[in-house]
Structure formats: structure tokens, C-alpha cells
Write a protein that holds these residues in place. Structure first.
Motif, mmCIF file in Angstrom:
data_model
loop_
_atom_site.group_PDB
_atom_site.id
_atom_site.type_symbol
_atom_site.label_atom_id
_atom_site.label_comp_id
_atom_site.label_asym_id
_atom_site.label_seq_id
_atom_site.Cartn_x
_atom_site.Cartn_y
_atom_site.Cartn_z
ATOM 1 N N THR A 22 8.204 -0.424 -0.826
ATOM 2 C CA THR A 22 7.933 -1.086 0.718
ATOM 3 C C THR A 22 7.243 -2.299 0.352
ATOM 4 O O THR A 22 7.354 -3.265 1.214
ATOM 5 C CB THR A 22 6.896 -0.247 1.047
ATOM 6 O OG1 THR A 22 5.929 0.279 0.343
ATOM 7 C CG2 THR A 22 7.576 1.139 1.758
ATOM 8 N N GLY A 59 9.371 8.226 -5.824
ATOM 9 C CA GLY A 59 9.730 8.601 -4.535
ATOM 10 C C GLY A 59 10.075 7.426 -3.536
ATOM 11 O O GLY A 59 11.183 6.779 -3.802
ATOM 12 N N GLY A 61 8.598 4.999 -2.948
ATOM 13 C CA GLY A 61 7.969 3.344 -3.470
ATOM 14 C C GLY A 61 7.080 2.706 -2.444
ATOM 15 O O GLY A 61 7.014 1.669 -2.513
ATOM 16 N N ASN A 78 13.959 9.824 -6.408
ATOM 17 C CA ASN A 78 14.144 11.385 -5.725
ATOM 18 C C ASN A 78 14.585 11.165 -4.486
ATOM 19 O O ASN A 78 13.952 11.078 -3.714
ATOM 20 C CB ASN A 78 12.785 11.846 -5.948
ATOM 21 C CG ASN A 78 12.714 13.389 -5.620
ATOM 22 O OD1 ASN A 78 13.738 13.961 -5.248
ATOM 23 N ND2 ASN A 78 11.378 13.792 -5.259
ATOM 24 N N ILE A 122 3.622 7.686 8.192
ATOM 25 C CA ILE A 122 3.338 7.488 6.724
ATOM 26 C C ILE A 122 4.609 7.506 6.115
ATOM 27 O O ILE A 122 5.300 8.319 5.929
ATOM 28 C CB ILE A 122 2.273 8.599 6.165
ATOM 29 C CG1 ILE A 122 0.873 8.629 6.929
ATOM 30 C CG2 ILE A 122 2.176 8.232 4.748
ATOM 31 C CD1 ILE A 122 -0.058 9.653 6.540
ATOM 32 N N PRO A 123 4.838 6.455 5.257
ATOM 33 C CA PRO A 123 6.076 6.203 4.539
ATOM 34 C C PRO A 123 6.204 6.912 3.489
ATOM 35 O O PRO A 123 5.206 7.543 2.847
ATOM 36 C CB PRO A 123 6.109 4.756 4.283
ATOM 37 C CG PRO A 123 5.180 4.034 4.628
ATOM 38 C CD PRO A 123 4.086 5.099 5.193
ATOM 39 N N THR A 125 7.954 9.824 0.452
ATOM 40 C CA THR A 125 8.578 11.311 0.163
ATOM 41 C C THR A 125 7.379 12.316 0.409
ATOM 42 O O THR A 125 6.292 12.047 0.232
ATOM 43 C CB THR A 125 9.315 11.495 -0.992
ATOM 44 O OG1 THR A 125 8.300 11.239 -2.308
ATOM 45 C CG2 THR A 125 10.351 10.618 -1.253
ATOM 46 N N ALA A 129 3.503 12.257 -1.298
ATOM 47 C CA ALA A 129 2.421 12.417 -0.269
ATOM 48 C C ALA A 129 1.655 13.550 -1.110
ATOM 49 O O ALA A 129 0.332 13.750 -1.054
ATOM 50 C CB ALA A 129 2.917 13.005 0.996
ATOM 51 N N ILE A 181 6.135 17.628 -11.944
ATOM 52 C CA ILE A 181 7.007 17.245 -10.823
ATOM 53 C C ILE A 181 6.828 18.247 -10.062
ATOM 54 O O ILE A 181 7.386 19.358 -10.155
ATOM 55 C CB ILE A 181 8.406 17.063 -11.621
ATOM 56 C CG1 ILE A 181 8.176 15.681 -12.500
ATOM 57 C CG2 ILE A 181 9.256 16.722 -10.538
ATOM 58 C CD1 ILE A 181 9.359 15.268 -13.177
ATOM 59 N N SER A 219 4.426 -4.286 2.142
ATOM 60 C CA SER A 219 2.866 -3.794 1.645
ATOM 61 C C SER A 219 2.960 -2.561 1.028
ATOM 62 O O SER A 219 4.073 -1.711 1.041
ATOM 63 C CB SER A 219 2.077 -3.719 2.761
ATOM 64 O OG SER A 219 2.045 -2.700 3.535
ATOM 65 N N GLY A 221 0.771 -0.138 1.933
ATOM 66 C CA GLY A 221 -0.421 0.449 2.986
ATOM 67 C C GLY A 221 -1.939 0.168 2.327
ATOM 68 O O GLY A 221 -2.054 -1.132 1.743
ATOM 69 N N GLU A 299 -6.202 2.047 -4.433
ATOM 70 C CA GLU A 299 -5.426 3.350 -3.878
ATOM 71 C C GLU A 299 -3.790 3.069 -4.209
ATOM 72 O O GLU A 299 -3.316 4.125 -4.694
ATOM 73 C CB GLU A 299 -5.415 3.732 -2.177
ATOM 74 C CG GLU A 299 -4.829 4.758 -1.571
ATOM 75 C CD GLU A 299 -5.139 5.032 -0.391
ATOM 76 O OE1 GLU A 299 -5.836 4.647 0.501
ATOM 77 O OE2 GLU A 299 -3.870 5.270 0.477
HETATM 78 C C1 FAD Z 1 2.688 0.628 5.894
HETATM 79 C C2 FAD Z 1 2.333 1.834 5.077
HETATM 80 C C3 FAD Z 1 1.291 2.659 5.681
HETATM 81 C C4 FAD Z 1 0.880 3.647 4.595
HETATM 82 N N1 FAD Z 1 -0.061 4.654 5.354
HETATM 83 C C5 FAD Z 1 -0.528 5.624 4.619
HETATM 84 C C6 FAD Z 1 -1.503 6.307 5.363
HETATM 85 O O1 FAD Z 1 -1.758 6.401 6.444
HETATM 86 N N2 FAD Z 1 -2.154 7.329 4.600
HETATM 87 C C7 FAD Z 1 -1.566 7.496 3.009
HETATM 88 O O2 FAD Z 1 -2.047 8.507 2.478
HETATM 89 N N3 FAD Z 1 -1.008 6.493 2.681
HETATM 90 C C8 FAD Z 1 -0.446 5.667 3.276
HETATM 91 N N4 FAD Z 1 0.501 4.675 2.594
HETATM 92 C C9 FAD Z 1 0.605 4.835 1.093
HETATM 93 C C10 FAD Z 1 1.990 5.699 1.067
HETATM 94 O O3 FAD Z 1 2.839 5.759 1.885
HETATM 95 C C11 FAD Z 1 1.749 7.223 0.719
HETATM 96 O O4 FAD Z 1 0.821 7.023 -0.726
HETATM 97 C C12 FAD Z 1 2.988 8.043 -0.029
HETATM 98 O O5 FAD Z 1 2.557 9.441 0.252
HETATM 99 C C13 FAD Z 1 3.460 7.790 -1.072
HETATM 100 O O6 FAD Z 1 4.823 8.403 -1.368
HETATM 101 P P1 FAD Z 1 6.020 7.914 -1.971
HETATM 102 O O7 FAD Z 1 7.128 8.928 -1.924
HETATM 103 O O8 FAD Z 1 6.439 6.550 -1.454
HETATM 104 O O9 FAD Z 1 5.522 7.706 -3.757
HETATM 105 P P2 FAD Z 1 5.847 6.674 -4.609
HETATM 106 O O10 FAD Z 1 4.927 5.412 -4.235
HETATM 107 O O11 FAD Z 1 7.195 6.485 -4.795
HETATM 108 O O12 FAD Z 1 4.993 7.198 -5.930
HETATM 109 C C14 FAD Z 1 3.580 7.303 -5.847
HETATM 110 C C15 FAD Z 1 3.402 8.437 -7.101
HETATM 111 O O13 FAD Z 1 3.766 9.720 -6.837
HETATM 112 C C16 FAD Z 1 4.623 10.304 -7.641
HETATM 113 N N5 FAD Z 1 5.541 11.217 -7.169
HETATM 114 C C17 FAD Z 1 6.483 10.835 -6.235
HETATM 115 N N6 FAD Z 1 7.353 11.747 -6.114
HETATM 116 C C18 FAD Z 1 6.965 12.938 -6.858
HETATM 117 C C19 FAD Z 1 7.087 14.257 -7.076
HETATM 118 N N7 FAD Z 1 8.077 14.733 -6.459
HETATM 119 N N8 FAD Z 1 6.513 14.888 -8.023
HETATM 120 C C20 FAD Z 1 5.364 14.389 -8.715
HETATM 121 N N9 FAD Z 1 5.049 13.105 -8.666
HETATM 122 C C21 FAD Z 1 5.903 12.428 -7.411
HETATM 123 C C22 FAD Z 1 5.176 8.933 -8.444
HETATM 124 O O14 FAD Z 1 5.469 9.152 -9.877
HETATM 125 C C23 FAD Z 1 3.937 8.012 -8.389
HETATM 126 O O15 FAD Z 1 3.220 8.144 -9.483
HETATM 127 C C24 FAD Z 1 1.064 3.575 3.511
HETATM 128 C C25 FAD Z 1 2.206 2.738 2.826
HETATM 129 C C26 FAD Z 1 2.548 1.729 3.843
HETATM 130 C C27 FAD Z 1 3.670 0.950 3.186
#
Ligand code: FAD
Length: 305
Positions: A22, A59, A61, A78, A122-123, A125, A129, A181, A219, A221, A299
Motif C-alpha cells: 500500500t 499478505g 502489504g 497469500n 483496515i486494509p 488480509t 491482521a 504461518i 502509506s 497506516g 508499528e
Molecule cells: C490506510 C491504512 C490504514 C490502516 N489502519 C489500520 C488500523 O486502523 N489498525 C491497524 O491495526 N492497522 C492498520 N493499518 C495497518 C495494516 O493494514 C495492518 O497492520 C494489517 O493487518 C496488515 O495486514 P497485511 O495482510 O497487509 O500484512 P502485510 O503487511 O502483508 O504483512 C505484515 C506481516 O504479517 C505477516 N503475515 C501476513 N500474513 C500472514 C499469515 N497468514 N501468517 C503469518 N504471518 C503473516 C507478514 O509475513 C508480515 O510479517 C492500516 C494500513 C493502511 C495502509
């Protein structure tokens, strides 16, 4: 079970990771593979382990700053989506880790199940999360998770765990230090009124739109974790408050700037590099430390070479 050789054919070299984050930042993955089922995910990890390749599970990203030099080895994206079980009696939903958190929120709303509304918008997977115990408006994933199916990458063992396994705390879990995982996860919700659920989702979305960067501006987040509660308080203090007092909103390095509406968001208006983001974050941390004696902690996760 998909044969390793079939999966191998789908591995692509030199894929730019900026397209899958993102932040719209990041160099190339040496090797890149998208997986669509939980079996494929397990197979991909086994393949990388067997070949001695470093690997990273991507996930959505949405919490990452990927280095400009990219990622060595295999990046596994994923997209798993084979589990989806709504149990209306037990008020539970089991879902694959590669599904969007937004899809889970939507699924719950569609079945009149309440609890996930604060997570609207919240973006990323479901797996991401859980990894970072994502949350908003006083609710986090840890409050709703009741079970998960994990893969131990070192042994290939697949097993069920209760939430205690994760040792959840504010925006963190055991997985940050003990890599496992998540293949799928089960959430327990409560019976709700669909119209009330939808109204709360819209309300949350409106609040987020008012202070977050619009779609199209990169960004990840909130950049820094909120601060521990002040003595006698229970709520964490927003990192954005101290950043704003430190003049963060006027700060930028190269293409990376602090967002004008929210001092805890670093944004990429198009040309930012990971190096710009890291340099800006370092300046922000220095300033807050010098002015208030507070050590901010990221974070977002820095990954890559
Ligand atoms: C505009 C915006 C707003 C946001 N608002 C919030 C908010 O309000 N609250 C909040 O908490 N976050 C927020 N975020 C941050 C983000 O969305 C969260 O942290 C989200 O949960 C990350 O999930 P992801 O799938 O994108 O993980 P990624 O960024 O792809 O990966 C993060 C980590 O998780 C690990 N991972 C991913 N999938 C798995 C899996 N299946 N098993 C084991 N490990 C795994 C990856 O290996 C990596 O280490 C925001 C982001 C943006 C861009």
C-alpha cells in the motif's frame, strides 16, 4: 495436494514489490509466487525450505516498508480463499488467512453477526491482521479470535491452536518472534441487527476517510505505535499528538512526507523510496526524543535486503 513441480512453474523472477504494498514502495522480489489455497501455501513454504531459499509471506502489504533493494529468495503472496464456514448456531466464522479483512467484516455483516464493525476499512488480509493484532476504536483481532490453524514452517506440521498461543498484546503477537504461518482462523461474534451493523460500519468508514490519506496516496497506516497510557489512564496516548507538537506535519525527506491531516502517517505522493521513509522516520524519532524524552517505536515493519 498440488505437486511442488506444478507450483514451481508458477514462480516468476524479478517482480516489483511496490505493486503489492500500500506504500507503493519496494524493490523486486528475486522470486515471486501467488498461492490460492491453504494446501498451496503449505507446499510453497515446504518448497522454499527444501531448496534452502529464504522466503517471506506477503499478505496485503499494508504494514510494510519494503527495501529499495527488494527481497532475496521467494516472496509468497497469500491469496488463499478456500475456507469459508459461517456457523449461524455457534455465531462463528472460519476463513482462510489470505482473505481480506474487509471481506470478513462484510461476511459477518451479511449474516447479521456483530463485533467486527470497528475493523471496517483496515486494509490487508486476515493473516496479517492476526500477526500484528490489528485493531481500531478499542477493538482488536485478539478480542474475537477463538481458534487458528497454523503451519510450523520448520517441520511442516499443521495444527490447531487456541488464541492463548499468540500471546497477543498491543499490535503484536508471538508470531513476530516465533514464526508460524496462519492458514485459517475462526472468529466468535454476537447476534446483531444488520441495519445497526451497517450503520456502524459506515460511521467508522466516514471517520477513517476524514483523517486518513485517500486511496491512491501510498502509506502503511499509522507509522508509530501509540504510547503507553499516562499514569492513572487506561487509553493509549496517540503518537500523532506528540508528533504534531514536534512539528512533524512540516517535515519531509525526498518523496516521503508527513500527511497534513495526521502526523502519524508517512505518505508517498509518488516518488518516495524506502530510504526516504526510513530517513524521515529517523528524524521524527530524534525530534520526539529530544523534545519530550519519548522513544517512538515503529508499528510498520521494515523488510528486505
Ligand atoms: C490506510 C491504512 C490504514 C490502516 N489502519 C489500520 C488500523 O486502523 N489498525 C491497524 O491495526 N492497522 C492498520 N493499518 C495497518 C495494516 O493494514 C495492518 O497492520 C494489517 O493487518 C496488515 O495486514 P497485511 O495482510 O497487509 O500484512 P502485510 O503487511 O502483508 O504483512 C505484515 C506481516 O504479517 C505477516 N503475515 C501476513 N500474513 C500472514 C499469515 N497468514 N501468517 C503469518 N504471518 C503473516 C507478514 O509475513 C508480515 O510479517 C492500516 C494500513 C493502511 C495502509
Amino acid at each position: 495436494m498440488v505437486e511442488g513441480t506444478e507450483l514451481k512453474k508458477r514462480i516468476r523472477p524479478g517482480i516489483p514489490l511496490r505493486e503489492f504494498t500500500t506504500f507503493r514502495i519496494g524493490g523486486k522480489a528475486e522470486l515471486f509466487l501467488e498461492v490460492h489455497t491453504e494446501a498451496e501455501l503449505a507446499e510453497a513454504v515446504a518448497l522454499a525450505q527444501a531448496e534452502g531459499l529464504p522466503w517471506f509471506l506477503l499478505g496485503g502489504g499494508s504494514n510494510l516498508v519494503v527495501s529499495d533493494q527488494g527481497m532475496p529468495g521467494l516472496v509468497i503472496r497469500n491469496l488463499t480463499a478456500d475456507s469459508e464456514v459461517v456457523d449461524a448456531e455457534r455465531l462463528s466464522i472460519r476463513i482462510s488467512s489470505g482473505r481480506r479483512l474487509g471481506a470478513l467484516v462484510e461476511l459477518a455483516a451479511g449474516h447479521g453477526l456483530t463485533g467486527l464493525e470497528p475493523m471496517t476499512g483496515i486494509p490487508g488480509t486476515v493473516g496479517g491482521a492476526i500477526y500484528g493484532n490489528a485493531g481500531a476504536y478499542g477493538r482488536s483481532i485478539a478480542d474475537l479470535l477463538v481458534a487458528a490453524t497454523l503451519l510450523d514452517p520448520a517441520t511442516g506440521r499443521i495444527f490447531e491452536v487456541a488464541p492463548e498461543f499468540f500471546r497477543f498484546a498491543y499490535r503484536t503477537s508471538r508470531l513476530k518472534t516465533d514464526p508460524h504461518i496462519i492458514l485459517n482462523a475462526t472468529f466468535r461474534l454476537s447476534r446483531g441487527e444488520t441495519s445497526a451493523i451497517r450503520a456502524q460500519m459506515e460511521d467508522v468508514l466516514a471517520q477513517r476517510h476524514a483523517k486518513h490519506p485517500p486511496v491512491g496516496i501510498g502509506s502503511a497506516g499509522s507509522f508509530f505505535k501509540n504510547l503507553p497510557p499516562a499514569p492513572g489512564e487506561t487509553r493509549r496516548r496517540p503518537a500523532g499528538e506528540v508528533l504534531e507538537k514536534a512539528g512533524a506535519k512540516q517535515m519531509a525527506v525526498g518523496g516521503a512526507s508527513v500527511f497534513h491531516k495526521h502526523a502519524n502517517f508517512i505518505v508517498n505522493y509518488g516518488e518516495a523510496s524506502a530510504a526516504d521513509v526510513r530517513a524521515l522516520a529517523a528524524r521524527l524519532k530524534e525530534k520526539v526524543q529530544a523534545l519530550f524524552g519519548i522513544g517512538l517505536e515503529e508499528e510498520v515493519l521494515y523488510i528486505g535486503s
